[in-house]
Design an enzyme around this catalytic site. Structure first.
Site, mmCIF file in Angstrom:
data_model
loop_
_atom_site.group_PDB
_atom_site.id
_atom_site.type_symbol
_atom_site.label_atom_id
_atom_site.label_comp_id
_atom_site.label_asym_id
_atom_site.label_seq_id
_atom_site.Cartn_x
_atom_site.Cartn_y
_atom_site.Cartn_z
ATOM 1 N N HIS A 41 45.154 35.953 44.095
ATOM 2 C CA HIS A 41 45.103 35.337 42.761
ATOM 3 C C HIS A 41 45.777 33.952 42.797
ATOM 4 O O HIS A 41 45.274 32.986 42.213
ATOM 5 C CB HIS A 41 45.857 36.180 41.728
ATOM 6 C CG HIS A 41 45.302 37.553 41.521
ATOM 7 N ND1 HIS A 41 45.949 38.683 41.927
ATOM 8 C CD2 HIS A 41 44.165 37.972 40.922
ATOM 9 C CE1 HIS A 41 45.244 39.752 41.598
ATOM 10 N NE2 HIS A 41 44.147 39.351 40.990
ATOM 11 N N SER A 191 44.021 43.058 47.369
ATOM 12 C CA SER A 191 43.538 43.631 46.109
ATOM 13 C C SER A 191 44.702 44.307 45.400
ATOM 14 O O SER A 191 45.585 44.876 46.053
ATOM 15 C CB SER A 191 42.443 44.663 46.397
ATOM 16 O OG SER A 191 42.256 45.479 45.261
HETATM 17 P P1 AMP Z 1 41.172 40.548 39.232
HETATM 18 O O1 AMP Z 1 42.567 40.415 38.703
HETATM 19 O O2 AMP Z 1 41.040 41.577 40.281
HETATM 20 O O3 AMP Z 1 40.151 40.638 38.135
HETATM 21 O O4 AMP Z 1 40.867 39.185 39.964
HETATM 22 C C1 AMP Z 1 40.995 37.956 39.319
HETATM 23 C C2 AMP Z 1 40.399 36.879 40.182
HETATM 24 O O5 AMP Z 1 41.083 36.836 41.426
HETATM 25 C C3 AMP Z 1 38.920 37.117 40.487
HETATM 26 O O6 AMP Z 1 38.220 35.872 40.433
HETATM 27 C C4 AMP Z 1 38.975 37.659 41.891
HETATM 28 O O7 AMP Z 1 37.782 37.442 42.625
HETATM 29 C C5 AMP Z 1 40.128 36.870 42.471
HETATM 30 N N1 AMP Z 1 40.670 37.581 43.645
HETATM 31 C C6 AMP Z 1 41.076 38.875 43.698
HETATM 32 N N2 AMP Z 1 41.446 39.189 44.952
HETATM 33 C C7 AMP Z 1 41.258 38.085 45.711
HETATM 34 C C8 AMP Z 1 41.436 37.790 47.098
HETATM 35 N N3 AMP Z 1 41.869 38.692 47.948
HETATM 36 N N4 AMP Z 1 41.156 36.529 47.512
HETATM 37 C C9 AMP Z 1 40.690 35.583 46.640
HETATM 38 N N5 AMP Z 1 40.489 35.813 45.331
HETATM 39 C C10 AMP Z 1 40.767 37.043 44.868
#
Ligand code: AMP
Length: 292
Positions: A41, A191
């Site tokens: 993030h 993640s």
């Molecule tokens: P989330 O909180 O899981 O909804 O993710 C928020 C944003 O962070 C989304 O655009 C995801 O694709 C991005 N994101 C999550 N994990 C990663 C990662 N390992 N590398 C790059 N971006 C990420």
């Protein structure tokens, strides 16, 4: 110098502040998240800071994109640590709305997007309704923030593809920027769900990135269908259950039959590792000038 990050909980306050910045000619970058932040993030924030004047990060665990109440309940919430992490990368503005701010009871929030085939395959097939909910919240957040640039991770490749289509449908001027996947040292994509992996399963979860890498090395040598079959077998370790391993066109998400017919090819997978569902992907071929 101690960095001061502004925190807004109310839509109106956030919009007033952003309007003041825009009136002074500043550009706005936006990274929507569901919190439980990690360096993946933060990479979005860091990229936004290099490309725009002020960066807004939102933390909102969106109930409309969860298929199961139990998954929503189990979603990690670590707001104190999130604020520390955002401050450590000099994030400018945090938007932390309550559910009623995003979905006020007296207003209908648009949710009638149709993404056709884009939302039917892969994640769409296994998580019915997920992308409608995701598009609903991203569109709502974009209407609130009105950013110049939207930073989203390649990690959620299908989500990003659908948001690209949504921007086309709404005619919004926001530019979408795809940010590379940030991985752990052993290759596991970062993640928020990784903390729930049991130690033995966590160790073996490297199979996802290894299998994607393997597919990339085989791309022009072996039939696509065979690569997909071999990948499903490789991912079927004890306590691991792959849902799909699909090699698709990176724009249309249609299955790729012949590698030579496509300029942008991505392999995407979702695997249950114990009771945690992991997704990952890898770009196998990219001859596009600009993915976004
Ligand atoms: P989330 O909180 O899981 O909804 O993710 C928020 C944003 O962070 C989304 O655009 C995801 O694709 C991005 N994101 C999550 N994990 C990663 C990662 N390992 N590398 C790059 N971006 C990420």
């Amino acid at each position: 110098m101690i960095y001061t990050m502004l925190l807004f909980k109310r839509v109106e306050d956030l919009q007033n502040h952003i309007q003041q910045l825009k009136d002074k000619g500043h550009t706005i970058g936006f990274a929507p998240t569901m919190g439980a932040l990690h360096s993946g993030h933060l990479s979005l924030i860091q990229l936004s800071k290099t490309q725009t004047d002020y960066t807004v990060c939102s933390i909102f665990v969106n109930p409309t994109q969860f298929n199961e109440q139990s998954d929503l309940d189990k979603y990690p919430r670590t707001i104190g640590a999130d604020i520390d992490l955002l401050t450590s990368v000099d994030n400018d503005i945090l938007f932390l709305p309550a559910v009623e701010e995003i979905y006020p009871s007296n207003t209908t929030i648009r949710s009638d997007f149709d993404f056709g085939q884009l939302e039917e395959v892969m994640e769409g097939a296994f998580r019915p309704g997920h992308f409608k909910g995701m598009a609903q919240v991203v569109n709502r957040l974009l209407e609130i923030v009105q950013p110049d640039k939207l930073f989203m991770g390649q990690k959620d490749f299908q989500q990003l593809t659908i948001v690209r289509d949504m921007l086309k449908q709404t005619g919004m001027k926001t530019e979408l920027v795809m940010c590379p996947i940030i991985r752990e040292d052993d290759g596991l994509a970062k993640s928020s769900r990784n903390v729930r992996l049991l130690p033995d399963i966590r160790k073996r979860a490297i199979i996802l990135s290894q299998t994607l890498q393997e597919a990339k090395s085989k791309l022009s040598a072996i039939a696509i269908e065979t690569i997909e079959q071999q990948a499903m077998e490789a991912l079927s370790l004890p306590h691991f259950k792959p849902e799909y391993f699909s090699i698709v066109d990176g724009i249309t998400l249609q299955a790729v039959e012949n590698e030579a017919d496509h300029t942008f090819i991505v392999a995407c997978t979702a695997v249950w590792a114990g009771d945690v569902r992991l997704i990952d992907n890898m770009i196998l071929k990219n001859e596009l000038a600009d993915v976004n």
